[in-house]
Motif scaffolding. Structure first.
Motif, short mmCIF file in Angstrom:
data_model
loop_
_atom_site.label_atom_id
_atom_site.label_comp_id
_atom_site.label_asym_id
_atom_site.label_seq_id
_atom_site.Cartn_x
_atom_site.Cartn_y
_atom_site.Cartn_z
N ALA A 1 119.54 -29.14 90.97
CA ALA A 1 119.26 -27.71 90.82
C ALA A 1 118.11 -27.30 91.74
O ALA A 1 118.17 -26.28 92.43
N ASN A 2 117.07 -28.12 91.76
CA ASN A 2 115.90 -27.75 92.55
C ASN A 2 116.11 -27.94 94.04
O ASN A 2 115.47 -27.25 94.85
N LEU B 1 117.55 -24.66 94.77
CA LEU B 1 116.52 -23.62 94.77
C LEU B 1 115.63 -23.69 96.00
O LEU B 1 115.07 -22.68 96.42
N ARG C 1 121.69 -19.19 98.07
CA ARG C 1 122.62 -19.96 97.25
C ARG C 1 123.88 -19.15 97.02
O ARG C 1 123.84 -18.07 96.40
N GLN D 1 117.65 -26.79 84.57
CA GLN D 1 116.48 -27.66 84.58
C GLN D 1 116.63 -28.65 83.41
O GLN D 1 116.02 -28.48 82.35
N LEU E 1 111.21 -21.97 90.69
CA LEU E 1 111.83 -21.29 89.56
C LEU E 1 111.09 -20.01 89.14
O LEU E 1 111.72 -18.95 89.03
N LEU F 1 111.60 -17.04 91.39
CA LEU F 1 112.93 -16.43 91.38
C LEU F 1 113.20 -15.64 90.10
O LEU F 1 113.82 -14.57 90.14
N VAL F 2 112.74 -16.17 88.95
CA VAL F 2 113.11 -15.55 87.67
C VAL F 2 111.92 -15.05 86.87
O VAL F 2 112.10 -14.46 85.80
N ALA G 1 111.30 -18.75 83.47
CA ALA G 1 111.24 -20.11 83.99
C ALA G 1 110.88 -21.09 82.88
O ALA G 1 111.50 -22.16 82.74
N ALA H 1 123.50 -16.94 86.11
CA ALA H 1 122.60 -17.35 87.19
C ALA H 1 122.51 -16.28 88.26
O ALA H 1 121.45 -16.05 88.85
N LEU I 1 119.11 -16.70 90.26
CA LEU I 1 119.19 -18.09 90.72
C LEU I 1 120.23 -18.25 91.82
O LEU I 1 120.08 -19.11 92.70
#
Length: 204
Positions: free
Chosen positions: A117-118, A121, A126, A136, A153, A156-157, A162, A177, A182
């Motif tokens: 996932a990271n 990110l 994406r 996560q 994270l 972005l959110v 996060a 997402a 995301l």
């Protein structure tokens, strides 16, 4: 280039594609795979014919993060040298993505969990399949997010969301997402490669 065990490289029309190729394990990282991914991205970054880099996964997952069985083996055998190399290689993947001047696109074809996932990110953009998910998941095995997750994270959110995602360790489906930032775009699964290539071609 040959010599990579779990990574495939392709180049066409200024687009360099790095494909994680361990589909039977959902492209989970084990052995030298982290180093190979960092080396492959660096190779694309240094190739003057490549103007944009795409990272994706083979099979039904983008990347499931760490191979837990491999990590367990390192702990049981007390192979601290290999464990240290594992952490360093993860750092190298993210910093290599962030340091290249070329745009990097994550083409998220399926689940992106933990370090996977990271890694997504860390990319500039994406584009995801409607079958994709991202999470996560570190807390499920008693770990703290790595691979830059605590940096990317909240940017972005927001910090509250996060923390919710880190505490819950939930996998966020593609539509959600997209709503929370995301993913930049979500497309039908069958259209993912075409949509990714069209956007990459525009950048190239």
């Amino acid at each position: 280039m040959s010599g990579y065990e779990n990574v495939l490289l392709s180049r066409a029309d200024g687009i360099g594609t790095v494909t994680l190729n361990r589909p039977d394990k959902l492209n989970a990282f084990a052995g030298r795979m982290r180093q190979e991914v960092a080396e492959a991205i660096r190779e694309m970054a240094d190739d003057k014919a490549v103007r944009v880099i795409v990272i994706t996964g083979a099979g039904r997952a983008f990347c499931a993060g760490a191979d837990i069985a491999y990590m367990q083996h390192l702990l049981e055998t007390k192979d601290w040298e290999a464990a240290t190399a594992l952490v360093e290689a993860g750092r190298a993947v993210v910093t290599t993505i962030r340091e290249t001047a070329k745009p990097v696109i994550a083409s998220v074809n399926g689940a992106a969990a933990g370090g996977g996932a990271n890694m997504a990110l860390a990319c500039d953009v994406r584009i995801a399949s409607d079958r994709a998910s991202i999470g996560q998941t570190f807390n499920r095995i008693g770990l703290h997010p790595d691979w830059g997750g605590t940096y990317f994270l909240p940017r972005l959110v927001g910090p509250a969301k996060a923390l919710e995602l880190i505490f819950s360790a939930e996998m966020v489906p593609a539509d959600e997402a997209l709503k929370i930032g995301l993913f930049n775009r979500v497309v039908p699964h069958a259209d993912l490669e075409r949509a990714t290539r069209a956007f990459a071609a525009m950048l190239a």
